[in-house]
Structure formats: C-alpha cells, structure tokens
Design a protein around this motif. Structure first.
Motif, PDB file in Angstrom:
ATOM      1  N   VAL A   1       4.858 -10.572  -9.603  1.00  0.00           N
ATOM      2  CA  VAL A   1       4.124 -11.327  -8.587  1.00  0.00           C
ATOM      3  C   VAL A   1       4.054 -12.795  -8.982  1.00  0.00           C
ATOM      4  O   VAL A   1       3.848 -13.116 -10.149  1.00  0.00           O
ATOM      5  N   ASP A   2       4.247 -13.674  -8.019  1.00  0.00           N
ATOM      6  CA  ASP A   2       3.981 -15.105  -8.189  1.00  0.00           C
ATOM      7  C   ASP A   2       2.793 -15.476  -7.312  1.00  0.00           C
ATOM      8  O   ASP A   2       2.488 -14.783  -6.329  1.00  0.00           O
TER       9      ASP A   2
ATOM     10  N   LEU B   1      -1.740 -17.301  -1.853  1.00  0.00           N
ATOM     11  CA  LEU B   1      -0.480 -16.719  -1.395  1.00  0.00           C
ATOM     12  C   LEU B   1       0.154 -15.938  -2.539  1.00  0.00           C
ATOM     13  O   LEU B   1       0.587 -16.515  -3.538  1.00  0.00           O
ATOM     14  N   TRP B   2       0.190 -14.630  -2.402  1.00  0.00           N
ATOM     15  CA  TRP B   2       0.727 -13.742  -3.428  1.00  0.00           C
ATOM     16  C   TRP B   2       2.141 -13.314  -3.025  1.00  0.00           C
ATOM     17  O   TRP B   2       2.333 -12.558  -2.082  1.00  0.00           O
ATOM     18  N   ASP B   3       3.115 -13.826  -3.755  1.00  0.00           N
ATOM     19  CA  ASP B   3       4.534 -13.579  -3.511  1.00  0.00           C
ATOM     20  C   ASP B   3       4.952 -12.374  -4.352  1.00  0.00           C
ATOM     21  O   ASP B   3       5.073 -12.477  -5.574  1.00  0.00           O
ATOM     22  N   THR B   4       5.161 -11.225  -3.717  1.00  0.00           N
ATOM     23  CA  THR B   4       5.423  -9.987  -4.457  1.00  0.00           C
ATOM     24  C   THR B   4       6.916  -9.685  -4.529  1.00  0.00           C
ATOM     25  O   THR B   4       7.689 -10.057  -3.648  1.00  0.00           O
ATOM     26  N   ALA B   5       7.311  -8.988  -5.596  1.00  0.00           N
ATOM     27  CA  ALA B   5       8.711  -8.648  -5.813  1.00  0.00           C
ATOM     28  C   ALA B   5       9.195  -7.631  -4.788  1.00  0.00           C
ATOM     29  O   ALA B   5       8.462  -6.727  -4.406  1.00  0.00           O
TER      30      ALA B   5
ATOM     31  N   TYR C   1      -1.504  -5.653  -6.816  1.00  0.00           N
ATOM     32  CA  TYR C   1      -2.065  -6.903  -6.305  1.00  0.00           C
ATOM     33  C   TYR C   1      -2.319  -6.857  -4.799  1.00  0.00           C
ATOM     34  O   TYR C   1      -2.763  -7.837  -4.216  1.00  0.00           O
ATOM     35  N   TYR C   2      -2.035  -5.735  -4.156  1.00  0.00           N
ATOM     36  CA  TYR C   2      -2.209  -5.631  -2.715  1.00  0.00           C
ATOM     37  C   TYR C   2      -3.669  -5.592  -2.290  1.00  0.00           C
ATOM     38  O   TYR C   2      -4.034  -6.045  -1.214  1.00  0.00           O
ATOM     39  N   ARG C   3      -4.512  -5.026  -3.152  1.00  0.00           N
ATOM     40  CA  ARG C   3      -5.902  -4.761  -2.771  1.00  0.00           C
ATOM     41  C   ARG C   3      -6.676  -6.042  -2.461  1.00  0.00           C
ATOM     42  O   ARG C   3      -6.520  -7.063  -3.118  1.00  0.00           O
TER      43      ARG C   3
ATOM     44  N   GLU D   1      -3.832   0.049   0.166  1.00  0.00           N
ATOM     45  CA  GLU D   1      -4.828  -0.606  -0.683  1.00  0.00           C
ATOM     46  C   GLU D   1      -5.819  -1.441   0.118  1.00  0.00           C
ATOM     47  O   GLU D   1      -6.623  -2.173  -0.474  1.00  0.00           O
ATOM     48  N   ASN D   2      -5.771  -1.375   1.447  1.00  0.00           N
ATOM     49  CA  ASN D   2      -6.614  -2.242   2.265  1.00  0.00           C
ATOM     50  C   ASN D   2      -7.180  -1.499   3.472  1.00  0.00           C
ATOM     51  O   ASN D   2      -6.694  -0.434   3.850  1.00  0.00           O
ATOM     52  N   ASP D   3      -8.205  -2.093   4.045  1.00  0.00           N
ATOM     53  CA  ASP D   3      -8.851  -1.539   5.231  1.00  0.00           C
ATOM     54  C   ASP D   3      -8.107  -2.022   6.477  1.00  0.00           C
ATOM     55  O   ASP D   3      -8.104  -3.222   6.767  1.00  0.00           O
TER      56      ASP D   3
END
Length: 254
Positions: free
Chosen positions: A85-86, A103-107, A119-121, A151-153
C-alpha cells in the motif's frame, strides 16, 4: 498549526458529475444543512476533518498514475507496481472548512492482497479503477468491490467506478466499454468517471467530486448522530496528522 490549502484546492460549489445517468447524486448543490453549518463554521474555531479513500483494481490499470497526476500534477509511464500500500494526503477547503482526503493506493497483484486488504477497513469512499482499453479489468471490478466491502459498512461508503487510460481508447472502443461500465455502476450504486492520467483529462474534476461528496456525507452523518450540537463539535479537529503529505510503503507480503 494547519497547513495552508493550495488555492486550486478550494471548493465553493458541488462539482458536477461525469455522467448524470451513472451518478451518486444529481442535485445541483450541497445539502442546505451542510451549507448552513459551514457558514457558521467560518466565524467559529477553525476545525479539521479527514476522509479515508481506498483505491483498488487490477495491476497496471493506472491507480498510482491517477493519484500522482492529481497530487503532483505529474505522469510517469514507468511507474513500478505498488507493493502492498502507498499513502497520500491531499488537503482541500470545502465551503470554507479545511478537509483532507487520505488516498490509499493498494496493490493490484494477487500476492499482495493479504497486505492491501488489511487497509480497507474504515473507508468513507472506495474507488474501483479499471482500464478503458481492457475489458477484463472491468470484469474484475466487481470482485475488487466485493473484497473491499467485506471490511466496510455498505450503507456508509461512497462508491466510484473509474475508467483510466481514456487517451488510449478509440471512440468506438470507448463507447462500447463505457456502456458496460455505466451498466455496472448503476448495478453496484457507484458513480462512473472516465479519465486520463497521462493528459490529466477529468482527474482534477473527479477528485474534487470525491472530496465534496465525502465531506458532505461526513457532516450529515455527524449531524444525524449528534442532533443539535454545534458545528465546532461536528467538524472536529483531528490531531493524527502533521498536515504534511506522506507516503507509506509496507513490507512484502508473506
């Protein structure tokens, strides 16, 4: 002390959607309660609010290029694949109130999913990215969304479906894949956008839209929970950031 907001990050009106038939909101402006609260806030103590945004999608669809184009105004076609993650922090001023997007840039690689998914939550918005020149990347968008939503509502997350590399698609190819993308966006209740990180086409407008809608959603959510509390309590100071843009790279997955 809060960092100064760039002049080009000031939002005074709700940015328009990209496609009215595939938009989260088709209203012309911010919710009246939000506008009233922000008007009051201008004469109250300065406060700060943050929204977490995760960016998911197949490897090489242009997630990092999309974020870099907005945050730095730069494009590098030789970006290496994200490992884990970046992280970027971008600051705005919405209706006179300081606001930031994490801003979470995921692989996008399968072997890094075990890292990225942690890191999704807690996301307020999910951006699912696909390549407008790749039908397969659009077909995979649904699975990326399902993974992120675990991981989210679902009732409290804003969804965006973003096609990148608009500059690489012929008019006929773009029209065909956009029909599929709009159909999917309507089904998953996401807002559809088509952008080009290379030329910058639509990138600024898209992130302004994300910032505006997440800001409004955050304020309305706090209003609902807090009843008649003052705006200074609702749009609260957060001390878990030093106000500077930061990047974080996680170690390689097992």
């Amino acid at each position: 002390m809060l960092p100064p907001v760039k002049k080009d990050r000031v939002i005074t009106q709700l940015p328009q959607c990209f496609s009215p038939n595939a938009a989260l909101h088709t209203k012309d402006g911010f919710h009246p309660q939000v506008k009233a609260m922000c008007q009051f806030q201008r004469t109250a103590t300065v406060s700060f609010n943050i929204a977490k945004v995760i960016v998911v999608g197949d490897v090489a669809v242009g997630k990092t290029c999309l974020i870099s184009r907005f945050c730095r105004g730069a494009f590098d076609k030789n970006y290496k694949a994200t490992i884990g993650v970046d992280f970027e922090m971008e600051h705005f001023e919405v209706l006179g109130v300081p606001f930031s997007l994490q801003l979470w840039d995921t692989a996008g690689q399968e072997r890094f999913k075990c890292i990225a998914s942690t890191y999704y939550r807690g996301a307020q918005a999910i951006i699912v990215v696909f390549d407008l020149s790749s039908v397969n990347s659009l077909a995979h968008a649904r699975q990326w969304l399902e993974d992120a939503m675990k991981e989210n509502d679902p009732s409290s997350v804003l969804l965006f479906l973003v096609g990148t590399k608009k500059d690489l698609s012929s008019p006929d190819q773009l029209s065909q894949i956009e029909q599929e993308a709009i159909r999917l966006s309507e089904e998953i209740k996401a807002e559809y956008w088509a952008v080009s990180a290379k030329s910058g086409d639509g990138v600024r407008e898209f992130f302004f839209r994300v910032a505006s809608l997440t800001f409004e959603a955050n304020v309305l959510s706090e209003l609902e929970r807090s009843g008649s509390r003052h705006v200074g309590d609702i749009i609260r100071i957060t001390d878990n950031t030093d106000g500077h843009r930061r990047r974080k790279r996680t170690p390689q997955c097992c």
